[in-house]
Design an enzyme around this catalytic site. Structure first.
Site, PDB file in Angstrom:
ATOM      1  N   GLY A 212       0.843  -1.203   0.000  1.00 43.64           N
ATOM      2  CA  GLY A 212       0.000   0.000   0.000  1.00 43.64           C
ATOM      3  C   GLY A 212       0.867   1.239   0.000  1.00 43.64           C
ATOM      4  O   GLY A 212       2.060   1.189   0.326  1.00 43.64           O
ATOM      5  N   GLU A 297       5.672  -6.652   6.004  1.00 39.83           N
ATOM      6  CA  GLU A 297       5.321  -5.329   5.492  1.00 39.83           C
ATOM      7  C   GLU A 297       6.126  -5.086   4.219  1.00 39.83           C
ATOM      8  O   GLU A 297       7.350  -5.029   4.251  1.00 39.83           O
ATOM      9  CB  GLU A 297       5.642  -4.282   6.570  1.00 39.83           C
ATOM     10  CG  GLU A 297       5.048  -2.929   6.265  1.00 39.83           C
ATOM     11  CD  GLU A 297       5.242  -1.955   7.420  1.00 39.83           C
ATOM     12  OE1 GLU A 297       5.689  -2.364   8.505  1.00 39.83           O
ATOM     13  OE2 GLU A 297       4.944  -0.772   7.220  1.00 39.83           O
TER      14      GLU A 297
HETATM   15  P1  TTP Z   1       6.481   2.739   3.391  1.00 38.95           P
HETATM   16  O1  TTP Z   1       6.984   1.428   2.971  1.00 38.95           O
HETATM   17  O2  TTP Z   1       5.341   3.220   2.603  1.00 38.95           O
HETATM   18  O3  TTP Z   1       6.128   2.668   4.930  1.00 38.95           O
HETATM   19  P2  TTP Z   1       5.197   3.605   5.796  1.00 38.95           P
HETATM   20  O4  TTP Z   1       5.789   3.648   7.160  1.00 38.95           O
HETATM   21  O5  TTP Z   1       4.952   4.903   5.120  1.00 38.95           O
HETATM   22  O6  TTP Z   1       3.878   2.774   5.800  1.00 38.95           O
HETATM   23  P3  TTP Z   1       2.544   2.943   6.652  1.00 38.95           P
HETATM   24  O7  TTP Z   1       2.394   4.370   7.061  1.00 38.95           O
HETATM   25  O8  TTP Z   1       1.491   2.491   5.702  1.00 38.95           O
HETATM   26  O9  TTP Z   1       2.712   2.052   7.823  1.00 38.95           O
HETATM   27  O10 TTP Z   1       7.683   3.749   3.307  1.00 38.95           O
HETATM   28  C1  TTP Z   1       8.565   4.154   4.314  1.00 38.95           C
HETATM   29  C2  TTP Z   1       9.359   5.291   3.721  1.00 38.95           C
HETATM   30  O11 TTP Z   1      10.351   4.798   2.851  1.00 38.95           O
HETATM   31  C3  TTP Z   1       8.519   6.223   2.907  1.00 38.95           C
HETATM   32  O12 TTP Z   1       8.974   7.543   3.096  1.00 38.95           O
HETATM   33  C4  TTP Z   1       8.760   5.798   1.483  1.00 38.95           C
HETATM   34  C5  TTP Z   1      10.174   5.304   1.523  1.00 38.95           C
HETATM   35  N1  TTP Z   1      10.467   4.209   0.588  1.00 38.95           N
HETATM   36  C6  TTP Z   1      11.124   4.483  -0.590  1.00 38.95           C
HETATM   37  O13 TTP Z   1      11.400   5.638  -0.899  1.00 38.95           O
HETATM   38  N2  TTP Z   1      11.476   3.459  -1.412  1.00 38.95           N
HETATM   39  C7  TTP Z   1      11.158   2.183  -1.132  1.00 38.95           C
HETATM   40  O14 TTP Z   1      11.485   1.266  -1.897  1.00 38.95           O
HETATM   41  C8  TTP Z   1      10.442   1.911   0.084  1.00 38.95           C
HETATM   42  C9  TTP Z   1      10.029   0.519   0.415  1.00 38.95           C
HETATM   43  C10 TTP Z   1      10.125   2.968   0.906  1.00 38.95           C
END
Ligand code: TTP
Length: 524
Positions: A212, A297
């Site tokens: 997501g 996750e």
């Molecule tokens: P998310 O994987 O979207 O985790 P989140 O903590 O925002 O999820 P939720 O609020 O739904 O629990 O991303 C974590 C951060 O890392 C976010 O700023 C996006 C960044 N990110 C990247 O830039 N590249 C990537 O491949 C991943 C997995 C995350």
């Protein structure tokens, strides 16, 4: 000390993909409260082999302990006495008094034909009365109970065995049934662990990856739904995304997440490379768990299908860098089957909603993340995990559950499960099922317990469906032996493909009634 790099001013706004129409703020469909009915379990074959008579003179139980003799009269009195005191006795056991392993409980196990071997009394929640009931049903020792658990309840929510013990064996008090279930479950889990520590529950254990957009609520979903509901608590082990590892690297406490957002062009490749490595480390660390379902996750596939695409499109990763990424991605994924999940759970919400949630949580590194950027990530999630029309020639394809499998889908999730397929899909996740959950509405999980359980039930039902599906597969194509010819193929454009440019009705996307929407869409 964190090394914080200077932040580039609203770079994401500038570099983001052109704005596309937002999805309407979809409403969560009325919660369907009808939970899965507990399947009535028949007494197992082992039980049928031991139709022991019901004797009223409790040989090794409370009667004997109280020093009552076995005359008919005494037996009658003893029975009454046992009947009166036993609830308390069993209750004590179930609450831990004279606990499961206490010598006192073990001592009691001198039984006769009427009460089996007597070892049942060593189980918390079993006193003479429950012992008789169990023996009556053919469970004259711990072994047949363990067999029952293996045959009928392994990998399922504890509730099902508790329900069985109450309704089919006649255990009156739920806490006794729960204590018995816990004891048997732990014994079986121990055995499984002992017999094969290198591949615990390998054939039974499943992995789902929760996907997501940024801030949709993956962590909350995992913590609150999976940890705090009876449907999932004993079924699920959670593997959170290693964000903390990205924020604190080495003795100098480097923060690569911050570095990436501050200088994306400089650090996109390095960051995505490190994200992959930390996922591999996490997969390894979590691979020896024994719970039947591992919920992780995100996955290396969302890294590739969503984030790497996004940074490449934004030109933060150049052609050489993406070629390098792809050159190792396929071989590494192919050699690590644990990275390939048995299913995906897509938590779906509009970019607007995710943006609002991101503003509320205020993660310091994400200060410059724009709505446009979230919109781009949303579209990439959609084109990856949502069905659309078209077969072959690089187009995304409809990926509905085959008719013959529909019967095994619980009505609560029937409209929400799809198979990933299409030329753009990495070969190792072709035909992997995905459950789509609407997370548009803000839910207060402290107050709305029913909504929480509704989600939990859907995950539990999806687990049952995938388990059945995998069991039906030939051995060589299931679990770690998934055939994987390496391949990363992406759609030519970063958009969803719709024939004639006519998109899936927005109302359908909003309500998530995909199946109905897809049928009318396809018949056009
Ligand atoms: P998310 O994987 O979207 O985790 P989140 O903590 O925002 O999820 P939720 O609020 O739904 O629990 O991303 C974590 C951060 O890392 C976010 O700023 C996006 C960044 N990110 C990247 O830039 N590249 C990537 O491949 C991943 C997995 C995350």
């Amino acid at each position: 000390m964190h090394r914080i790099l200077p932040r580039a001013a609203s770079f994401l706004d500038a570099a983001a993909a052109p704005a596309r129409p937002l999805l309407p703020s979809s409403r969560m469909p009325a919660l369907r409260l009808a939970g899965p009915s507990l399947s009535a379990c028949s007494v197992p074959s082992t039980a049928r082999l031991h139709p022991l008579p019901w004797l009223r003179c409790g040989g090794g139980g409370a009667v004997a302990r109280r020093g009552l003799c076995c005359s008919a009269e005494a037996a009658r009195r003893g029975d009454v006495a046992a009947g009166e005191g036993e609830e308390e006795e069993e209750g004590r056991g179930s609450r831990g008094g004279g606990g499961r392993n206490s010598p006192e409980r073990r001592q009691r196990g001198r039984g006769d034909a009427a009460t089996g071997s007597g070892e049942l009394l060593a189980i918390p929640g079993v006193g003479p009365r429950n012992q008789r009931k169990l023996v009556e049903k053919g469970f004259d020792g711990v072994a047949p109970l363990k067999q029952l658990y293996r045959d009928k309840f392994f990998g399922k929510s504890d509730e099902k065995m508790v329900e069985f013990l109450q309704s089919s064996v006649g255990i009156i008090h739920k806490n006794h049934a729960e204590s018995i279930t816990l004891f048997i479950k732990e014994s079986v889990d121990e055995e499984v662990k002992d017999t094969d520590t290198s591949k615990p529950c390998r054939r039974k254990r499943l992995t789902f990856c929760v996907e997501g957009n940024i801030s949709v609520g993956k962590s909350t979903f995992l913590q609150r739904i999976a940890n705090e509901t009876i449907e999932l608590r004993d079924l699920v082990e959670i593997v959170p995304e290693p964000v903390a590892k990205w924020q604190d690297i080495g003795p100098d406490h480097f923060n690569i997440l911050d570095a990436f957002y501050a200088e994306p062009q400089r650090y996109a490749y390095t960051f995505q490379n490190y994200v992959f490595v930390t996922r591999v480390m996490q997969e390894r660390e979590s691979s020896s768990g024994i719970k039947p379902l591992r919920l992780m996750e995100r996955s290396v596939f969302s890294d590739r299908m969503v984030f790497v695409r996004a940074v490449h499109e934004a030109k933060w990763m150049n052609e050489m860098e993406i070629s390098i990424y792809d050159s190792w991605f396929d071989p590494v994924v192919s050699s690590l089957p644990g990275l390939v999940p048995d299913g995906f759970i897509y938590l779906r919400a509009s970019p607007d909603t995710c943006h609002k949630r991101m503003m509320v949580r205020k993660r310091s590194e994400e200060g410059g993340v724009s709505l446009d950027y979230l919109q781009g990530l949303h579209e990439k999630h959609e084109s990856w995990l949502l069905p659309s029309k078209g077969q072959g020639s690089g187009l995304l394809s409809v990926s509905q559950v085959p008719i013959h499998m529909e019967g095994s889908l619980h009505p609560e999730i029937r409209d929400r499960v799809f198979f990933l397929e299409g030329d753009h899909m990495h070969s190792s996740i072709q035909k992997v099922p995905a459950l789509i959950l609407d997370c548009e509405n803000d839910i207060d999980f402290n107050k709305d317990i029913e909504a929480k359980r509704q989600y939990a039930r859907q995950v539990a039902e999806f687990f049952e469906f995938v388990k059945k599906k995998n069991e039906a597969l030939p051995a060589e194509t299931s679990d770690g032996d998934k055939s994987m010819s390496p391949q990363v193929m992406l759609p030519g454009r970063g958009d969803l493909w719709f024939p004639g440019g006519s998109p899936l009705p927005k109302s359908a996307l909003g309500s998530l009634e995909f199946r109905r929407a897809m049928s009318s869409f396809l018949s056009k």
